[in-house]
Scaffold this active site. Structure first.
Site, mmCIF file in Angstrom:
data_model
loop_
_atom_site.group_PDB
_atom_site.id
_atom_site.type_symbol
_atom_site.label_atom_id
_atom_site.label_comp_id
_atom_site.label_asym_id
_atom_site.label_seq_id
_atom_site.Cartn_x
_atom_site.Cartn_y
_atom_site.Cartn_z
ATOM 1 N N ARG A 329 -1.252 -38.394 1.871
ATOM 2 C CA ARG A 329 -1.490 -37.971 0.489
ATOM 3 C C ARG A 329 -0.860 -38.891 -0.542
ATOM 4 N NH1 ARG A 329 -0.637 -31.496 1.444
ATOM 5 N NH2 ARG A 329 -2.565 -31.282 2.608
ATOM 6 N N LEU A 440 2.385 -24.926 6.418
ATOM 7 C CA LEU A 440 2.156 -23.632 7.070
ATOM 8 C C LEU A 440 2.887 -23.620 8.414
ATOM 9 C CD1 LEU A 440 -1.666 -23.120 6.345
ATOM 10 C CD2 LEU A 440 0.286 -22.276 5.048
HETATM 11 C C1 FAD Z 1 -3.600 -24.620 -3.188
HETATM 12 C C2 FAD Z 1 -2.712 -24.884 -2.008
HETATM 13 C C3 FAD Z 1 -3.254 -25.120 -0.755
HETATM 14 C C4 FAD Z 1 -2.423 -25.363 0.337
HETATM 15 N N1 FAD Z 1 -2.996 -25.600 1.559
HETATM 16 C C5 FAD Z 1 -2.198 -25.817 2.617
HETATM 17 C C6 FAD Z 1 -2.767 -26.054 3.913
HETATM 18 O O1 FAD Z 1 -3.981 -26.048 4.091
HETATM 19 N N2 FAD Z 1 -1.922 -26.274 4.940
HETATM 20 C C7 FAD Z 1 -0.570 -26.274 4.797
HETATM 21 O O2 FAD Z 1 0.152 -26.468 5.776
HETATM 22 N N3 FAD Z 1 -0.012 -26.033 3.585
HETATM 23 C C8 FAD Z 1 -0.780 -25.805 2.497
HETATM 24 N N4 FAD Z 1 -0.210 -25.585 1.275
HETATM 25 C C9 FAD Z 1 1.241 -25.409 1.175
HETATM 26 C C10 FAD Z 1 1.635 -24.005 1.658
HETATM 27 O O3 FAD Z 1 0.652 -23.080 1.262
HETATM 28 C C11 FAD Z 1 2.974 -23.536 1.105
HETATM 29 O O4 FAD Z 1 3.934 -24.531 1.239
HETATM 30 C C12 FAD Z 1 3.450 -22.311 1.877
HETATM 31 O O5 FAD Z 1 2.452 -21.326 1.921
HETATM 32 C C13 FAD Z 1 4.709 -21.740 1.257
HETATM 33 O O6 FAD Z 1 5.030 -20.553 1.941
HETATM 34 P P1 FAD Z 1 6.402 -19.821 1.660
HETATM 35 O O7 FAD Z 1 6.414 -18.604 2.506
HETATM 36 O O8 FAD Z 1 7.516 -20.784 1.801
HETATM 37 O O9 FAD Z 1 6.346 -19.430 0.094
HETATM 38 P P2 FAD Z 1 5.293 -18.576 -0.765
HETATM 39 O O10 FAD Z 1 4.029 -18.298 -0.059
HETATM 40 O O11 FAD Z 1 5.237 -19.259 -2.093
HETATM 41 O O12 FAD Z 1 5.997 -17.175 -0.939
HETATM 42 C C14 FAD Z 1 7.084 -17.001 -1.812
HETATM 43 C C15 FAD Z 1 7.466 -15.540 -1.782
HETATM 44 O O13 FAD Z 1 8.708 -15.402 -2.443
HETATM 45 C C16 FAD Z 1 8.638 -14.404 -3.435
HETATM 46 N N5 FAD Z 1 9.587 -14.809 -4.475
HETATM 47 C C17 FAD Z 1 9.767 -16.028 -5.029
HETATM 48 N N6 FAD Z 1 10.786 -16.003 -5.902
HETATM 49 C C18 FAD Z 1 11.273 -14.763 -5.893
HETATM 50 C C19 FAD Z 1 12.324 -14.101 -6.579
HETATM 51 N N7 FAD Z 1 13.100 -14.750 -7.453
HETATM 52 N N8 FAD Z 1 12.527 -12.794 -6.339
HETATM 53 C C20 FAD Z 1 11.748 -12.105 -5.458
HETATM 54 N N9 FAD Z 1 10.744 -12.680 -4.770
HETATM 55 C C21 FAD Z 1 10.515 -13.982 -4.985
HETATM 56 C C22 FAD Z 1 7.184 -14.337 -3.852
HETATM 57 O O14 FAD Z 1 6.887 -13.079 -4.398
HETATM 58 C C23 FAD Z 1 6.506 -14.608 -2.513
HETATM 59 O O15 FAD Z 1 6.422 -13.391 -1.790
HETATM 60 C C24 FAD Z 1 -1.024 -25.372 0.168
HETATM 61 C C25 FAD Z 1 -0.484 -25.166 -1.087
HETATM 62 C C26 FAD Z 1 -1.303 -24.957 -2.177
HETATM 63 C C27 FAD Z 1 -0.698 -24.839 -3.529
#
Ligand code: FAD
Length: 636
Positions: A329, A440
């Site tokens: 990327r 993911l």
């Molecule tokens: C459009 C898009 C497409 C993507 N496609 C891919 C893909 O195809 N393959 C891949 O590997 N990755 C992909 N990514 C990256 C990937 O989706 C993310 O890095 C990953 O899903 C993040 O997961 P997470 O559980 O760390 O955080 P998130 O899914 O962002 O979850 C964060 C959680 O924390 C909670 N939260 C945050 N702050 C607070 C707070 N202060 N108090 C209480 N709750 C809070 C939120 O409510 C949420 O429940 C993509 C990203 C984007 C933007």
């Protein structure tokens, strides 16, 4: 200060050794312990479900009204795993090597190896949950390739992989909610972490529906709160994604790793107006079949269909013959910017390149292309009004992912004992650039497999004093949360939170985005404190604090963006090398590629908070590469 706790011995055995050495909690004793997990995206939901299943009392927090709204749901393209179902030369070692190299040698080898190992379990876990991964005609799981690699190892569910994986994790979480082992606190936003005798023992939250401030105590706190790309204002992240949880933990003493390592994704729908507040990703999987090109002529005005083949520049295919359109990327993004800066960009603002499916449609047939990417073409059509089956898509890079985050050791514990970080919230296994389909993988590895081993080990090996929410540390944290909210509410100035956010985002995109220079970063560092100062004197929040107030929520989050932005610029300024997504204009090879400086920068930068406006202290975790020898990345 930085003890990464990497197990000794051959890398292949380190995770097994670690698991063998870690202590266990007897099943009958687990219910005596409580764990707070903030975040119910893939990393948080997976960790909460698994620790709940083990028997701990889990309290899971999310500012969303349901875990299903976490930003993870937006992930489109897929998830990597070294299953080698294609028999095309993949292996754990190869996934490990691709990820270390893709991250431009700025990740910890031991973590990346573990990630590749655990990737196999993730697919088994998700298939067992019933996640509907795409299958081939004969029923076997299908794979496709993603940028920066030459094997097909990406599992996917059309363009909705994140959604399907999140439904799997949510289902597992629901089971534990039903069993009473997990309690879900929705619409609850963490505003502070509570430290008692040097250990994380709780959090302070604001109920977003009522404005009530609440205290929560536990033996361990896990942050799985996602990334901070929205510091740029315009990004592909969900509008509400923010840095508050990790930033407030940083202010309480957790070191912040590599804040300037952010990813600019090459395939997003270009900005169409100054008033836009969100950018949309077109999954990178499209680069498998779409061909990227721009006109050879500067200032071209003809429509794509009227430009003959010999007047088109398929610049990725010609510059990088071995990887072509599937370069990583950072490389694809920089090249797109370069051709647009030369005046060869397409679309109304000249900030776009074509992603053309004409060849793929001719080769595979319209139905096959529709089957693979139909929902992405639909999204594109709804946003641009154009039919990408008949005219090429237009794409341009946009902020997408943050490799930086809270510094964690091998066991995912931050520098505050008892405070863990998983998923995008930690500084992660991706180094200076994340390969597609690996976030993911990391989020689910952390949530389903790593934290469920390391959190119990912490509980088993720590003397946890009885603490409740009447402890003075809780009162002090709550008072600080209230003080900050009152300060925001009482300013009564003239500008909206969004106007500050937009101005900050522009500074960050211009000076700390795809390319950075000493002069630009110094300019940003001179402007951000002034903007922050104006924010605290001229902000206007309508409504009060003891009610649903989304303006207040935003302002609170933007107050943290105004601080993290400064740290990002400082981090970028000190790293005078180019690496991965961090491209320093002063450090490039003769043909314009990123030039690393391994002698001076082979380290993770971990920053210590010293107070608003004070210079933070830089700590360095040296990185050594024993299995993947240091080399200049080449995708040619
Ligand atoms: C459009 C898009 C497409 C993507 N496609 C891919 C893909 O195809 N393959 C891949 O590997 N990755 C992909 N990514 C990256 C990937 O989706 C993310 O890095 C990953 O899903 C993040 O997961 P997470 O559980 O760390 O955080 P998130 O899914 O962002 O979850 C964060 C959680 O924390 C909670 N939260 C945050 N702050 C607070 C707070 N202060 N108090 C209480 N709750 C809070 C939120 O409510 C949420 O429940 C993509 C990203 C984007 C933007």
């Amino acid at each position: 200060m930085l003890e990464a706790r990497i197990p000794t011995g051959p890398i292949e055995q380190q995770w097994d050794t670690c698991r063998f050495e870690m202590k266990l909690v007897n099943p009958a004793n687990r219910r005596k312990h409580s764990v707070i997990i903030v975040g119910a995206g893939l990393a948080g939901a997976a960790a909460a479900a698994t620790l709940g299943q083990q028997g701990y009392h889990v309290h899971c927090f999310s500012y969303h009204d349901t875990p299903r709204r976490a930003h993870s749901i937006a992930a489109q393209g897929g998830i990597n795993a070294a299953k080698n179902y294609r028999n095309d030369g993949d292996s754990i070692l190869r996934l490990f090597k691709d990820t270390v190299k893709g991250g431009d040698f700025r990740a910890r080898e031991a973590n990346v190896y573990r990630l590749a190992q655990v990737s196999l379990n993730i697919i088994d876990q998700c298939v067992a949950q019933g996640v509907p991964f795409a299958r081939e005609y004969g029923g076997l799981l299908d794979n496709r390739s993603f940028g920066g690699v030459q094997v097909e190892r990406t599992f996917y569910a059309r363009g909705q992989t994140g959604q399907q994986l999140l439904l799997g994790a949510y289902q597992a979480l629901q089971e534990q909610l039903g069993a009473g082992r997990v309690t879900m606190h929705t619409r609850s936003e963490l505003l502070d972490v509570v430290i008692v005798n040097g250990r994380a023992r709780g959090i302070v939250t604001r109920n977003l529906a009522t404005g009530r401030i609440e205290r929560h105590v536990a033996d361990v706190v896990v942050l799985a709160t996602g990334g901070y790309s929205n510091v740029f204002y315009l990004s592909t992240n969900a509008k509400a994604s923010n840095c508050t949880a990790i930033w407030r933990a940083h202010r309480r003493g957790a070191l912040f790793g590599n804040p300037c390592f952010t990813q600019i994704h090459p395939t997003c729908i270009p900005l169409s107006s100054e008033h836009q507040s969100k950018l949309t990703l077109m999954s990178e999987s499209l680069r498998n079949d779409g061909r990227v090109w721009v006109p050879k002529k500067k200032g071209e005005t003809r429509a794509a269909k009227d430009i003959p083949e010999n007047e088109r520049d398929y610049y990725l295919e010609s510059r990088y013959p071995s990887f072509g359109n599937l370069v990583p990327r950072d490389v694809a993004s920089r090249n797109a910017k370069e051709v647009c800066d030369e005046g060869r960009g397409v679309g109304p603002r000249g900030q776009g390149v074509y992603l053309d499916f004409a060849d793929a449609i001719q080769r595979l047939g319209l139905e096959v292309v529709r089957e693979k990417y139909g929902n992405l073409f639909d999204i594109y059509q709804r946003i641009t009004g154009e039919d990408a089956y008949t005219v090429p898509m237009r794409i341009y890079p946009a902020p997408h992912y943050t490799m930086g985050g809270l510094w964690v050791d091998y066991r995912l514990m931050t520098t505050i004992p008892g405070l863990f970080a998983g998923g995008e919230a930690n500084f992660s296994d991706h180094g200076a650039n994340r390969l597609g389909a690996s976030a993911l993988m990391q989020g689910l590895a952390d949530g389903y497999f790593i934290l469920p081993c390391t959190v119990p080990d912490y509980i088993a090996s720590t003397k946890l004093d009885p603490v409740d929410v009447s402890h003075p540390a809780f009162a002090a944290a709550e008072a600080e949360v209230r003080r900050r909210i009152q300060s925001l509410i009482s300013i009564k100035g003239k500008r909206t939170p969004d106007s500050f956010h937009k101005e900050l985002g522009k500074i960050m995109w211009d000076e700390c985005g795809m390319a950075r220079s000493e002069a630009g970063l110094k300019k940003a560092l001179a402007r951000i404190p002034g903007l922050r100062d104006e924010f605290w004197h001229n902000l206007n929040i309508v409504g009060g604090d003891e009610e649903l107030n989304q303006v207040l929520e935003k302002a609170n989050r933007i107050s943290d963006f105004l601080e993290i932005a400064e740290l990002m610029c400082l981090d970028a300024l000190q790293r005078t090398e180019s690496c991965g997504g961090h491209f320093r204009l002063e450090s490039q090879t003769a043909d314009g590629e990123a030039k690393r400086d391994d002698a001076n920068f082979s380290y993770t930068a971990a920053w210590e908070w010293k107070g608003t406006g004070q210079t933070p202290t830089l700590h360095k975790e040296p990185l050594t590469f024993e299995r993947v020898p240091l080399s200049q990345r080449s995708y040619k």
